[in-house]
Write a protein that holds these residues in place. Structure first.
Motif, PDB file in Angstrom:
ATOM      1  N   LEU A   1      -7.652  24.820  75.090  1.00  0.00           N
ATOM      2  CA  LEU A   1      -8.508  25.482  74.109  1.00  0.00           C
ATOM      3  C   LEU A   1      -9.701  26.084  74.842  1.00  0.00           C
ATOM      4  O   LEU A   1      -9.884  25.870  76.023  1.00  0.00           O
ATOM      5  CB  LEU A   1      -8.987  24.475  73.058  1.00  0.00           C
ATOM      6  CG  LEU A   1      -7.870  23.829  72.224  1.00  0.00           C
ATOM      7  CD1 LEU A   1      -8.474  22.870  71.211  1.00  0.00           C
ATOM      8  CD2 LEU A   1      -7.045  24.885  71.521  1.00  0.00           C
ATOM      9  N   GLY A   2     -10.509  26.824  74.086  1.00  0.00           N
ATOM     10  CA  GLY A   2     -11.688  27.413  74.701  1.00  0.00           C
ATOM     11  C   GLY A   2     -11.413  28.807  75.203  1.00  0.00           C
ATOM     12  O   GLY A   2     -10.569  29.503  74.657  1.00  0.00           O
ATOM     13  N   SER A   3     -12.102  29.190  76.248  1.00  0.00           N
ATOM     14  CA  SER A   3     -11.948  30.559  76.724  1.00  0.00           C
ATOM     15  C   SER A   3     -10.686  30.683  77.554  1.00  0.00           C
ATOM     16  O   SER A   3     -10.155  29.697  78.052  1.00  0.00           O
ATOM     17  CB  SER A   3     -13.147  30.968  77.561  1.00  0.00           C
ATOM     18  OG  SER A   3     -12.979  30.501  78.871  1.00  0.00           O
ATOM     19  N   ALA A   4     -10.225  31.916  77.698  1.00  0.00           N
ATOM     20  CA  ALA A   4      -9.007  32.158  78.472  1.00  0.00           C
ATOM     21  C   ALA A   4      -9.353  32.444  79.924  1.00  0.00           C
ATOM     22  O   ALA A   4      -8.548  32.953  80.676  1.00  0.00           O
ATOM     23  CB  ALA A   4      -8.232  33.319  77.870  1.00  0.00           C
ATOM     24  N   ALA A   5     -10.599  32.075  80.307  1.00  0.00           N
ATOM     25  CA  ALA A   5     -10.999  32.364  81.674  1.00  0.00           C
ATOM     26  C   ALA A   5     -10.527  31.278  82.622  1.00  0.00           C
ATOM     27  O   ALA A   5     -10.572  31.423  83.824  1.00  0.00           O
ATOM     28  CB  ALA A   5     -12.515  32.489  81.748  1.00  0.00           C
ATOM     29  N   LYS A   6     -10.104  30.146  82.049  1.00  0.00           N
ATOM     30  CA  LYS A   6      -9.735  29.035  82.921  1.00  0.00           C
ATOM     31  C   LYS A   6      -8.281  28.663  82.690  1.00  0.00           C
ATOM     32  O   LYS A   6      -7.681  29.024  81.683  1.00  0.00           O
ATOM     33  CB  LYS A   6     -10.628  27.842  82.601  1.00  0.00           C
ATOM     34  CG  LYS A   6     -10.497  27.494  81.138  1.00  0.00           C
ATOM     35  CD  LYS A   6     -11.264  26.287  80.731  1.00  0.00           C
ATOM     36  CE  LYS A   6     -10.730  25.918  79.362  1.00  0.00           C
ATOM     37  NZ  LYS A   6     -11.352  24.970  78.610  1.00  0.00           N
TER      38      LYS A   6
ATOM     39  N   LEU B   1     -19.630  31.994  79.676  1.00  0.00           N
ATOM     40  CA  LEU B   1     -18.278  31.502  79.390  1.00  0.00           C
ATOM     41  C   LEU B   1     -18.224  29.999  79.142  1.00  0.00           C
ATOM     42  O   LEU B   1     -17.431  29.513  78.350  1.00  0.00           O
ATOM     43  CB  LEU B   1     -17.356  31.825  80.567  1.00  0.00           C
ATOM     44  CG  LEU B   1     -16.657  33.170  80.517  1.00  0.00           C
ATOM     45  CD1 LEU B   1     -15.892  33.385  81.805  1.00  0.00           C
ATOM     46  CD2 LEU B   1     -15.708  33.238  79.336  1.00  0.00           C
TER      47      LEU B   1
ATOM     48  N   SER C   1     -13.285  30.748  70.150  1.00  0.00           N
ATOM     49  CA  SER C   1     -12.952  31.151  71.516  1.00  0.00           C
ATOM     50  C   SER C   1     -11.498  31.595  71.503  1.00  0.00           C
ATOM     51  O   SER C   1     -10.712  31.198  70.634  1.00  0.00           O
ATOM     52  CB  SER C   1     -13.157  29.989  72.473  1.00  0.00           C
ATOM     53  OG  SER C   1     -12.270  28.958  72.128  1.00  0.00           O
ATOM     54  N   SER C   2     -11.138  32.428  72.450  1.00  0.00           N
ATOM     55  CA  SER C   2      -9.848  33.105  72.307  1.00  0.00           C
ATOM     56  C   SER C   2      -8.678  32.129  72.283  1.00  0.00           C
ATOM     57  O   SER C   2      -7.770  32.260  71.473  1.00  0.00           O
ATOM     58  CB  SER C   2      -9.666  34.122  73.422  1.00  0.00           C
ATOM     59  OG  SER C   2      -9.490  33.465  74.647  1.00  0.00           O
TER      60      SER C   2
ATOM     61  N   ALA D   1     -17.892  28.050  75.793  1.00  0.00           N
ATOM     62  CA  ALA D   1     -16.647  27.819  75.059  1.00  0.00           C
ATOM     63  C   ALA D   1     -16.328  26.334  75.001  1.00  0.00           C
ATOM     64  O   ALA D   1     -15.628  25.865  74.108  1.00  0.00           O
ATOM     65  CB  ALA D   1     -15.502  28.579  75.725  1.00  0.00           C
ATOM     66  N   ASP D   2     -16.842  25.565  75.953  1.00  0.00           N
ATOM     67  CA  ASP D   2     -16.547  24.133  75.977  1.00  0.00           C
ATOM     68  C   ASP D   2     -17.582  23.290  75.252  1.00  0.00           C
ATOM     69  O   ASP D   2     -17.392  22.091  75.069  1.00  0.00           O
ATOM     70  CB  ASP D   2     -16.428  23.643  77.426  1.00  0.00           C
ATOM     71  CG  ASP D   2     -15.282  24.349  78.137  1.00  0.00           C
ATOM     72  OD1 ASP D   2     -14.296  24.682  77.454  1.00  0.00           O
ATOM     73  OD2 ASP D   2     -15.393  24.584  79.350  1.00  0.00           O
TER      74      ASP D   2
ATOM     75  N   TYR E   1     -21.271  33.324  72.385  1.00  0.00           N
ATOM     76  CA  TYR E   1     -21.149  33.117  73.825  1.00  0.00           C
ATOM     77  C   TYR E   1     -22.474  33.237  74.571  1.00  0.00           C
ATOM     78  O   TYR E   1     -22.631  32.666  75.639  1.00  0.00           O
ATOM     79  CB  TYR E   1     -20.145  34.111  74.415  1.00  0.00           C
ATOM     80  CG  TYR E   1     -18.753  33.528  74.537  1.00  0.00           C
ATOM     81  CD1 TYR E   1     -18.522  32.465  75.395  1.00  0.00           C
ATOM     82  CD2 TYR E   1     -17.704  34.027  73.799  1.00  0.00           C
ATOM     83  CE1 TYR E   1     -17.259  31.914  75.510  1.00  0.00           C
ATOM     84  CE2 TYR E   1     -16.438  33.476  73.903  1.00  0.00           C
ATOM     85  CZ  TYR E   1     -16.219  32.425  74.760  1.00  0.00           C
ATOM     86  OH  TYR E   1     -14.986  31.865  74.870  1.00  0.00           O
TER      87      TYR E   1
END
Ligand code: HEM
Lengths: 682, 380
Positions: free
Chosen positions: A381-386, B89, B103-104, B92-93, B85
């Motif tokens: 979950l969360g951002s797709a950056a990780k 980034l 978040s996406s 998001a956590d 945001y």
């Protein structure tokens, strides 16, 4: 008789059945072309299919389906069939587009799928006017035709549907013609007629004879220009089935500089070539940058950034001898793409440098223990950056691939890095070897000491040197027994064990020790014996290292955990080096990089015909699918009887619903008393 | 079965409600704001596209109220996500709404869950003849589309937070286009369900979306495919932004038609016949979907050719992906001809549409898995 044959042929060619068969054939041929890899070297096919099938497939042209004569014939037939279809249907379509069919017979109107019998009390003129106004408000164009018993209002909408047919089908013909013009038909003809010959293999440009060179005026082509930095070329190489032709360009191209930029992940970000174009006729000179997705067109020739290669980088190498007892080092320079003889006292070796890569980004992260389901979902979950897994991307530095060929012509391939790579926290030089192209590299891990290879080579030389054995054994017994007062027999027994262990290891690594134990020790004690040998070997290796350092006038080391780990890793590497398959190890010490860009030159004058066809196709398909031709006929009879009939050249529910709606509305209109200002009389 | 379009009697402008006008003003305002604020970063083409898209979106919003509401909802959610945001980034956590809603990855996770639930609801509706369950299924499908679209938009923003040189529209790899495929197929379904005033097709259409979602989950959990990757040079092109979505309207429409083909075949064999829309409706929607798919696929393939001409030096080179696109296209061209000029109807067309999905799936996925080629859309 003859006429009817021609007639039959015409009917067949222009028939839908024939067209669909052609489309099916085209689809099947295309599938074959995607399943069977196209335009590979013929040897690959021979290996894959064996001589019989290879020959058959070659006859069928399956290695280049899309250039095979029969494939082109199918396309030609498709063009013919579609053209005839247009020829046959076109006039009819145009007529339909224009005509209102206002002279339709009542009997034929009564055959229509949609019809309603209505009545009206309105005077005929009023009824006609109201109906006409309504139909016009709904987007219909109409024409009224008086007839003996009343008047027929013939209305229609969506005639462009018919135009759509003409546009879309003309487009197919146009696209195919443009494509065939850009194809290699003319070249094929020249090759067949014997004007030109394909040279097989990949000869140097200078060796390509005149009958394999195509003039700059050649109509359409697609070829590659290999350009190292600083070099100039006025030719492109065309790959034709199993050989090449040389295509002259109307200009010279010089590569000033080639750039590759990388993202932090090691993925490439930008490929670009700074080139100079010099027109051979006019002497005009242009400087441009060509990038992927940013081609440059000059004189009808478009230049693309196709790929890049090494353009002959010089590698400065150190050849470390791997002969037993030797710590000889020989400097040598190798050039990517070239071969060089290694001047060695023993057997001669040829070094062929295959490739050099200045940057290698690798993931040095270790796999994490798998998490529970909930935790795992949480991680995603969360951002797709990780990513759910830990990544540790590092540039591990330059690497090279080379071959060493012995006097008998046998060669193995090697892969080495310039810098040590951390593994389990310790630095190693990775040295890969494979016997055949199809295999993966197997890596020997040489431990680095103080960041260098020298310590390992010195240690290896001493370990494998028979002359050094007594000295090592003496040191070993001295350290092992310290000052203990043990019997001389015991001391010499230990020394003998040390020498024997060394001798075995020096002859074939752990494998030799293992074989010795299996042969000479009873099964029950083998494990214990192996333990003893291993202990002794570690001790001996430590002393060998110290002896090597002493000979190099280096200070003795303390036995720390780190140094012990080095000895252990070094022993593994020595053991593996017996399988390295080469009498030398090449260390990459430095390089002078030369990059080369591969630029594609194409000339495709049929492109614009194809694009025109594409535009027609889009317009045509949209008209055909989204404009529906509908016709409504309202026959107003003098007696007040009204016949409503509708037809469409497509059958969909929307059209059915539309007719039902019009019918209901018209019925209502004709019932309303004439107030002169009906809702739709504006 | 009547079409739910009696209202089309009135001209468009007379049908507009307050909400339609509000939507139009919001779109106009948003477009002009974007132009004023970010115009400096755009070239002439981009400004023209932005301006032309305002009336385009207004037209869409006016002709389909559901889409209008979707635009509004997604705009609010995506903007809220982007705002939360604060350009960081890592939030998001921590930030509650980002972590669990906006978040996406979370939003796309919601999309997955909602599509599964919608499928279940439609099945329940079919099994128990429960009109209510069908209505729940429809609402869930709308929610799934909202969540998925929000997820893609927020993902787009996230990609720029990773780095200005990494940022790009999320239609650049198999993961992103699978989300797109689910959304488009969902939207097409909702469109036809509205137009034909029937909720009974959901039980057949939603499973194909669920299958796509299943693939997406597998792709995420076992391949970590969700991670945003920078664009390799071949994909750095404006053409990608239009070529890929156009293709996926095609794929989505073909998938929908195939599922209706399955429904038609079931109904014709007497299976569930009294619980499904009439064969006539199924047939009609099947044709409509293939017509839409064919038009978009034609455009997409042509756009692909234009792009190839710029990136690879030739508009057509029989690369496996290209070739399979041609095969798909020929297949549906033949389908349309048979229906139109041969008057073919019924079982043959339905089976053909189902086979069409196999061909399409191979072109869409199989080529990447089995064949090698130039398309940098990644192998599995
Ligand atoms: C790749 C080749 C072709 C393509 C892409 C193509 C495309 C189309 C399309 C999209 C339609 C409209 C279908 C509909 O409205 O439902 C159509 C109709 C039609 N096509 Fe083709 N076509 C092709 C080749 C041919 C050929 C070779 C023939 C001649 C035998 C042909 C004859 C027709 C006819 C007669 C119609 C019906 C037109 C009408 O009544 O309005 N087509 N075609």
């Amino acid at each position: 008789m003859k006429r009817s044959f021609a007639r039959n042929l015409y009917e067949l060619l222009s028939s839908m059945r024939f067209a669909i068969s052609l489309l099916t054939l085209l689809a099947i041929a295309s599938i074959i072309g995607t399943v069977l890899k196209q335009n590979e070297p013929y040897n690959n096919y021979l290996n894959q299919f064996g001589p019989f099938w290879f020959g058959l497939f070659e006859k069928l042209g399956l290695y280049g389906v899309y250039h095979a004569s029969w494939f082109l014939a199918v396309l030609t037939f498709l063009v013919a069939s579609t053209s005839l279809c247009i020829f046959r249907q076109g006039p009819q379509m145009l007529k339909e587009m224009r005509s209102f069919r206002e002279h339709a017979q009542e009997s034929s109107l009564r055959m229509f799928a949609h019809q309603a019998s209505l009545g009206t009390t309105l005077p005929r003129d009023a009824a006609q006017q109201k109906t006409a106004a309504y139909l016009q408000s709904q987007g219909y164009r109409l024409r009224a035709a008086a007839r003996p018993d009343g008047v027929l209002l013939a209305a229609k909408a969506g005639s462009w549907n018919r135009l759509g047919y003409l546009l879309a089908h003309t487009a197919i013909v146009t696209i195919c013609i443009g494509g065939l013009a850009d194809g290699d038909l003319p070249l094929k003809a020249q090759l067949l007629l014997g004007d030109k010959h394909v040279v097989s293999g990949s000869p140097a440009i200078a060796d390509i004879p005149a009958e394999s060179r195509l003039p700059a005026s050649h109509w359409s082509y697609r070829g590659n220009i290999f350009l190292p930095e600083g070099r100039r070329s006025g030719n492109a190489i065309l790959n034709i089935s199993d050989g090449v032709l040389l295509q002259e360009l109307p200009f010279n191209l010089t590569l000033k500089k080639f750039y590759v930029d990388y993202y932090s992940t090691g993925a490439p970000k930008r490929f670009a070539s700074d080139v100079v174009i010099e027109d051979r006729a006019s002497g005009e000179r242009l400087e441009r940058t060509i990038e992927v997705n940013k081609p440059f067109e000059y004189k009808g020739v478009t230049l693309y950034q196709a790929s890049f290669e090494d353009g002959g980088t010089t590698l400065h190498l150190k050849a470390h001898s791997l002969t037993a007892g030797s710590n000889e080092v020989l400097p040598v320079d190798g050039v990517v793409g070239d071969a060089v003889k290694l001047m060695r006292r023993s057997e001669p070796l040829t070094l062929e440098v295959i490739n050099f890569r200045p940057i290698n980004v690798e993931n040095l992260g270790t796999a994490e223990a798998s998490a529970g389901t909930i935790e795992n979902i949480g991680k995603h979950l969360g951002s797709a950056a990780k990513s759910g897994e830990k990544k540790d991307l590092h540039n591990v530095g330059p690497s090279m691939i080379f071959k060493l060929r012995d006097a008998a012509g046998q060669a193995r391939e090697f892969h080495s890095y310039m810098q040590p790579i951390l593994q389990e926290g310790r630095p190693f030089y990775m040295a890969g070897m494979r016997e055949a192209n199809a295999e993966n590299f197997r890596y020997m891990r040489i431990p680095a000491f103080e960041g260098k290879l020298d310590a390992w080579f010195a240690l290896r030389a001493v370990l494998t040197d028979p002359a050094a054995r007594p000295a090592i054994a003496r040191r070993f017994t001295a350290t092992a027994l310290k000052g203990d007062a043990v019997a001389e027999t015991m001391r010499s027994k230990l020394a003998a064990t040390a020498e024997q262990t060394l001798g075995l290891f020096a002859a074939g690594g752990y494998e030799a020790l293992d074989q010795f134990i299996r042969k000479n020790v009873p099964q029950a004690e083998q494990e214990k014996a192996a333990g003893v040998f291993f202990k002794v070997l570690q001790g001996v290796a430590w002393d060998a290292w110290q002896l090597a350092r002493e000979r190099q006038q280096l200070k003795p080391l303390e036995l720390t955990q780190e140094n012990a780990a080095f000895v252990n890793d070094a022993l593994n590497a020595v053991s593996d080096s017996f399988h390295y398959g080469a009498p030398v190890f090449l260390e990459l010490n430095g390089f002078d990089e030369v990059k080369a860009s591969v630029i594609q030159a194409t000339r495709s004058p049929g492109k614009f015909i194809v694009y025109l066809g594409c535009a027609l196709l889009i317009a045509g398909v949209c008209f055909m699918l989204y404009v529906h031709e509908r016709r409504l006929f309202v026959l107003l009879k003098d007696g007040g009887e009204v016949l409503l009939a509708g037809s469409a050249n497509r059958k969909t529910m929307a059209i059915d619903a539309e007719f039902a709606r019009h019918s209901a509305r018209i019925e209502q209109l004709l019932k309303e008393p004439d107030r002169g200002t009906g809702p739709s009389s504006h | 079965m009547e079409l739910a379009q009696a209202h089309t009697d009135l001209p468009l402008l007379r049908r507009l409600r307050i909400a339609d006008w509000l939507a139009a003003f919001a779109l106009l305002g948003g477009g002009l704001f974007a132009l004023a604020r970010y115009g400096a970063y755009m070239d002439g083409y981009e400004k023209a596209i932005l301006l032309a898209s305002i009336p385009g979106f207004v037209y869409l919003a006016w002709s389909w109220a559901g889409l209008r509401n979707l635009m509004g909802g997604v705009a609010l959610l995506a903007l809220a996500g982007i705002n939360l945001y604060h350009g960081d980034l890592a939030r998001a956590d921590h930030a509650f709404f980002l972590k669990f809603l906006l978040s996406s990855q979370t939003a796309i996770g919601w999309m997955c869950a909602l599509f599964f639930m919608a499928t279940g609801a439609f099945w329940l509706g079919l099994a128990a003849r429960a009109e209510f369950a069908d209505r729940v299924g429809t609402a869930l499908t709308w929610s799934a589309v909202t969540a998925g679209l929000t997820g893609l938009l927020v993902r787009w923003y996230e990609s720029y937070l990773i780095g200005a040189d990494v940022g790009h529209i999320p239609v650049s790899n198999l993961y992103e286009v699978f989300v797109l495929f689910s959304l488009i197929t969902g939207l097409l379904y909702l469109h036809y369900a509205g137009r034909y005033a029937t909720r009974k097709m959901g039980a057949f259409v939603l499973p194909v979306i669920s299958a796509a979602v299943g693939f997406l989950l597998w792709y995420t959990f076992s391949r970590e495919a969700q991670e945003i990757q920078p664009l390799v040079p071949a994909l750095q092109s404006y053409w990608m932004k239009i070529h890929v979505p156009a293709n996926f309207v095609g794929y989505g429409a073909f998938a929908l038609s195939a599922m209706l083909g399955v429904a038609w075949i079931c109904a014709s064999k007497g299976i569930l016949a009294d619980r499904l829309p009439s064969p006539e409706v199924l047939e009609d929607v099947m044709y409509k979907a293939i017509a839409v798919g064919f038009a978009f696929f034609t455009i997409a393939t042509i756009l692909g050719a234009l792009w190839a001409a710029e990136a690879w030096g030739t508009y057509w080179q029989w690369d496996p992906k290209e070739t399979w696109a041609l095969i798909v296209w020929l297949n549906y061209a033949a389908w349309l001809h048979m229906r139109l000029t041969k008057g073919l109807r019924g079982a043959a067309l339905a089976w053909w549409a189902v086979t069409g999905l196999l061909v399409t799936t191979f072109a869409f996925l199989g080529v990447n898995m089995v064949l090698s080629g130039l398309h940098s859309y990644g192998t599995l």
